[in-house]
Design an enzyme around this catalytic site. Structure first.
Site, PDB file in Angstrom:
ATOM      1  N   LEU A  75       0.785  -1.201  -0.108  1.00  0.00           N
ATOM      2  CA  LEU A  75       0.084  -0.106   0.126  1.00  0.00           C
ATOM      3  C   LEU A  75       0.880   1.211  -0.227  1.00  0.00           C
ATOM      4  O   LEU A  75       0.326   2.117   0.150  1.00  0.00           O
ATOM      5  CB  LEU A  75      -0.996   0.046   1.164  1.00  0.00           C
ATOM      6  CG  LEU A  75      -1.838  -1.273   1.136  1.00  0.00           C
ATOM      7  CD1 LEU A  75      -2.798  -1.176   2.456  1.00  0.00           C
ATOM      8  CD2 LEU A  75      -2.659  -1.509  -0.006  1.00  0.00           C
ATOM      9  N   GLU A 114      10.625   5.426   2.074  1.00  0.00           N
ATOM     10  CA  GLU A 114      11.892   5.245   1.266  1.00  0.00           C
ATOM     11  C   GLU A 114      13.178   5.508   1.853  1.00  0.00           C
ATOM     12  O   GLU A 114      14.165   5.013   1.670  1.00  0.00           O
ATOM     13  CB  GLU A 114      11.806   6.432   0.083  1.00  0.00           C
ATOM     14  CG  GLU A 114      10.550   5.960  -1.031  1.00  0.00           C
ATOM     15  CD  GLU A 114       9.186   6.186  -0.350  1.00  0.00           C
ATOM     16  OE1 GLU A 114       8.191   5.591  -1.209  1.00  0.00           O
ATOM     17  OE2 GLU A 114       8.886   6.855   0.605  1.00  0.00           O
ATOM     18  N   ASP A 128      25.838  -8.124   4.722  1.00  0.00           N
ATOM     19  CA  ASP A 128      26.087  -9.129   3.711  1.00  0.00           C
ATOM     20  C   ASP A 128      27.363  -9.446   3.299  1.00  0.00           C
ATOM     21  O   ASP A 128      27.948 -10.688   3.078  1.00  0.00           O
ATOM     22  CB  ASP A 128      25.010  -9.220   2.545  1.00  0.00           C
ATOM     23  CG  ASP A 128      25.069 -10.233   1.575  1.00  0.00           C
ATOM     24  OD1 ASP A 128      25.110 -11.304   1.896  1.00  0.00           O
ATOM     25  OD2 ASP A 128      25.397  -9.989   0.370  1.00  0.00           O
TER      26      ASP A 128
END
EC number: 4.6.1.17
Length: 160
Positions: A75, A114, A128
């Site tokens: 949404l 964002e 990572d």
């Protein structure tokens, strides 16, 4: 009328209609921290990690993530971002890398999600790339630092 903005009168999920909102310049900043041991932090700072420049890759990942936010967060409005910046502050005294993301646009809704997504994915990318050399790393403190523009006006954390 439903009391929730993302649920209609029948209980269905809906995207909030922002078409009546005035387009304004909106910005948001978010941060996150990746804690790691001294050896790993030095590798990141020097750019000597065998996988390459960790911060350059994390910067690109954060920028891409901001652009993909509506694909990840249900949404969430697709936004025409005018600027996404992801920067890093190596903080050896705290054993961490600070990630600072800033998003900007002229539009009808804010860019907090964002900025948060950019900071989060940049932190995840640092993790990572370094997990093989530092299994005890941790990510903490992801939060919005500030927002500006829109009807609700400007806001920033008090402890910043």
């Amino acid at each position: 009328m439903s009391q929730f903005t993302h649920i209609d009168d029948k209980g269905n999920a809906v995207m909030v209609d922002v078409s009546e909102k005035q387009a304004t310049t909106r910005t948001s900043q978010a941060e996150g921290f990746v804690y790691m041991n001294d050896k790993t932090l030095a590798m990141v700072a020097e750019g000597s990690h065998k996988k390459g420049d960790v911060l350059a890759v994390a910067r690109i990942a954060g920028i891409q993530a901001a652009k993909k936010t509506p694909d990840l967060i249900p949404l969430c409005h697709p936004l025409m971002l005018s600027s996404v910046k992801v920067n890093f502050d190596i903080q050896p005294e705290a054993g961490r890398v600070r990630v600072l993301a800033e998003c900007k646009l002229t539009g009808q809704t804010g860019v907090e999600m964002e900025a948060l997504t950019a900071a989060s994915v940049a932190c995840l990318t640092v993790y990572d790339m370094c997990k093989a050399v530092d299994k005890m790393m941790r990510i903490e403190g992801i939060r919005v630092l500030s927002k500006s523009g829109g009807k609700s006006g400007d806001w920033q954390v008090e402890d910043n």
